[in-house]
Design a protein around this motif. Sequence first.
Motif, mmCIF file in Angstrom:
data_model
loop_
_atom_site.group_PDB
_atom_site.id
_atom_site.type_symbol
_atom_site.label_atom_id
_atom_site.label_comp_id
_atom_site.label_asym_id
_atom_site.label_seq_id
_atom_site.Cartn_x
_atom_site.Cartn_y
_atom_site.Cartn_z
ATOM 1 N N PRO A 150 0.813 -1.216 0.000
ATOM 2 C CA PRO A 150 0.000 0.000 0.000
ATOM 3 C C PRO A 150 0.851 1.273 0.000
ATOM 4 N N GLU A 151 2.006 1.232 0.685
ATOM 5 C CA GLU A 151 2.864 2.414 0.762
ATOM 6 C C GLU A 151 3.455 2.801 -0.584
ATOM 7 N N GLN A 152 3.481 1.859 -1.520
ATOM 8 C CA GLN A 152 4.042 2.135 -2.848
ATOM 9 C C GLN A 152 3.000 2.637 -3.834
ATOM 10 N N THR A 153 1.789 2.857 -3.378
ATOM 11 C CA THR A 153 0.719 3.355 -4.238
ATOM 12 C C THR A 153 0.385 4.793 -3.864
ATOM 13 N N ALA A 154 -0.361 5.453 -4.754
ATOM 14 C CA ALA A 154 -0.752 6.833 -4.476
ATOM 15 C C ALA A 154 -1.738 6.909 -3.315
ATOM 16 N N GLY A 155 -2.655 5.920 -3.244
ATOM 17 C CA GLY A 155 -3.675 5.947 -2.203
ATOM 18 C C GLY A 155 -3.163 5.555 -0.841
ATOM 19 N N GLY A 156 -2.190 4.662 -0.799
ATOM 20 C CA GLY A 156 -1.577 4.268 0.451
ATOM 21 C C GLY A 156 -2.389 3.320 1.316
ATOM 22 N N LYS A 157 -3.532 2.806 0.811
ATOM 23 C CA LYS A 157 -4.390 1.960 1.643
ATOM 24 C C LYS A 157 -4.440 0.504 1.179
ATOM 25 N N HIS A 158 -4.230 0.266 -0.109
ATOM 26 C CA HIS A 158 -4.423 -1.072 -0.647
ATOM 27 C C HIS A 158 -3.209 -1.490 -1.478
ATOM 28 N N PRO A 159 -2.949 -2.796 -1.538
ATOM 29 C CA PRO A 159 -1.834 -3.275 -2.370
ATOM 30 C C PRO A 159 -2.182 -3.192 -3.851
ATOM 31 N N ASP A 237 -6.652 -0.588 -6.265
ATOM 32 C CA ASP A 237 -7.728 0.373 -6.007
ATOM 33 C C ASP A 237 -7.755 1.337 -7.188
ATOM 34 N N ILE A 238 -8.483 0.962 -8.236
ATOM 35 C CA ILE A 238 -8.486 1.737 -9.471
ATOM 36 C C ILE A 238 -9.923 2.067 -9.890
ATOM 37 N N VAL A 239 -10.048 3.172 -10.586
ATOM 38 C CA VAL A 239 -11.351 3.626 -11.082
ATOM 39 C C VAL A 239 -11.230 3.959 -12.560
ATOM 40 N N PHE A 240 -12.363 4.104 -13.218
ATOM 41 C CA PHE A 240 -12.409 4.286 -14.674
ATOM 42 C C PHE A 240 -13.047 5.623 -15.019
ATOM 43 N N LYS A 241 -12.512 6.241 -16.096
ATOM 44 C CA LYS A 241 -13.126 7.459 -16.621
ATOM 45 C C LYS A 241 -13.172 7.355 -18.141
ATOM 46 N N GLU A 242 -14.333 7.578 -18.696
ATOM 47 C CA GLU A 242 -14.511 7.478 -20.142
ATOM 48 C C GLU A 242 -13.869 8.670 -20.841
ATOM 49 N N LEU A 243 -13.244 8.388 -21.985
ATOM 50 C CA LEU A 243 -12.636 9.436 -22.793
ATOM 51 C C LEU A 243 -13.399 9.663 -24.092
ATOM 52 N N GLY A 244 -14.018 8.609 -24.612
ATOM 53 C CA GLY A 244 -14.745 8.685 -25.863
ATOM 54 C C GLY A 244 -15.570 7.427 -26.039
ATOM 55 N N PRO A 245 -16.227 7.271 -27.190
ATOM 56 C CA PRO A 245 -17.116 6.123 -27.390
ATOM 57 C C PRO A 245 -16.433 4.773 -27.326
ATOM 58 N N ARG A 246 -15.127 4.722 -27.553
ATOM 59 C CA ARG A 246 -14.434 3.433 -27.479
ATOM 60 C C ARG A 246 -13.114 3.530 -26.718
#
Length: 628
Positions: A150-159, A237-246
């Motif tokens: 977890p310490e090696q990630t931006a969030g610091g909470k999850h592996p 611990d990742i999330v998604f954001k749409e950029l375009g139709p595909r």
Amino acid sequence: MRFSRGFAAAFSLLLVSACNMSGDAGGDAPKVAPILTTEDAKDDQSFAQPELARVTHVDLELDLDFDKQTVSGSAMLDIIAEKGVDIVVLDDDGLKIETITDADGKPLDFTVGEVVEGKGAPLSITMGDAREITITYSASDAAALQWLSPEQTAGGKHPYLLSQGQATLNRTWIPTQDSPGIRQTWAARITAPDELTVVMSGLSEDEPETLDDGRRAFTFEMDKPVAPYLIAIAAGDIVFKELGPRSGVWSEPSMIDAAAAELTDTEAMIDAAEKLYGDYRWGRYDMIVLPPAFPYGGMENPVMTFLTPTFIAGDRSLTGLVAHELAHSWSGNLVTNANWTDSWLNEGVTSYFENRIVEEIYGKKRADQEAALSFAAIEDTLAEVGTDDPGTALHQPVNVDSIGSAIVYDKGAFFLRTVESIVGRDRFDAWLQQWFDNHAFQPATSAMILADMEENLVKDEAEAEQLQLREWIYGTGLPDNVARPDPAAFAEVDAAARAFSDKRKLDTEAWDKWTSAERQRFLAKIPRKLNEAELAGLDEGLKLSASTNNEELFLWLELALQNKYEAAVPTTEQFLARVGRRKFVAPLFEALMDQGAWGQPIAKRIYAKTRASYHSVTQGTVDGLVKG
């Protein structure tokens, strides 16, 4: 599948199995891709014998154990074999094999052969008449997999887990024939703790399944045959954001907005690429911006490009990286080098294609400047190793060490730029598109692209002589017909570099207006030997240590360390602690080690702190630099 008459007359090919192998434009992917059996197509980095028995499909059922840093489960393989062949040979590097059975659950005999350093061992399975086998196994300490705390990630909470399979590392976690010339379809069901999300380089249309044990199961499918190094996984611990139709982007939550903003042009890039060389055939083009430990700039895993966060500059000045990974959807993923002696077919063709996308999206000036930077890298490499070094040929002879990216990427790109300049862009583009179309989802060799050019591009003997195709591919150095970059591309910058060299005159107003390519050119052109006052003036005037552009910051730190500039050490230490990209990390450690009694203690102190945060790919390089 279609080959030129000239190639068919000069080489023989054995195509193992034959159901639906059409690679025509607009056609479906072949269910079974061909195997090339010419001598130049054989892969000495694999134990497989695909001309006798080969894997066509891999079905993975794996559990991710973050506490033990282990993947475990099973791989079901579909095999096709020549009549009378009852043994299939796979690549194995450290796998713990528990059982191997046929479709009815009957145990099959197997042996793991002698380990070859850097290659693993052959896994020979006596399958008899079975053509579907299941391997139950686990993989710990797999070089392809990096488990982050977890310490090696931006969030610091999850592996976090990420993989890097190219060139031959996937055999450390997947039992298959790990050779780029043995294309395979695949599917996977992966379970992970329910707070984590799993993505892979295959399409997933189903929502994850919630299990009773606090875990979730994610399913993926790649129904097109791909080189096995392109099977990739990430979980965190990742999330998604749409950029375009595909298209869309995954990242840790704290990074998602910056990543999406930097990738605004992605959909336009896809459109530009299709306009140049035909349909995008993979469905979606998603990306994941990984933690900084990822060892490369990007990895072109199908439908899920892996990206380093170091490309995020805030102004889209480094998005040539995205254009490069997208272009791999044609050169590298669609048409793949049969073995790594021809890696220019993946990287050189892609680098040319990348520059064309950049020209379409950002204009000719930026494309010309980025090409000029690439050409300078070729010249620097040739000056260092000599124009007759065997490693400077595009087709790399077996057992010859590659000189690196300046040849495989940049010389390959300038080969195609030179051909384009001679035959004209319209003819060249038509030829390159038919190359992609007629060899789609298939392996290729230098001999094949040479024959295709001679058959489908070159109009007569006079043009053939002018092109020097064979000299470009098999010869060392640069042929004398090379299409050199426009000398005016950096005229203003080169004048400023000369002014600094001659009089130490620094034009800070010009610097503020320059593109990133222009700034990189300036930093590369100024003198390599500078005193402390001159370095301090550069840093203060151009605000180099505070740069948010990692390419520029790296060039500054390398120059500073080469001159034993003590004031740059804290920034260097911070940089090496947050960045795991080998392109940056290795040269900085090398610069420190080259400074003897001043730099070596610094290098060893920093590496002792940062080594554990780097991927095995980066560790393998830096371990050889930082000795004792």
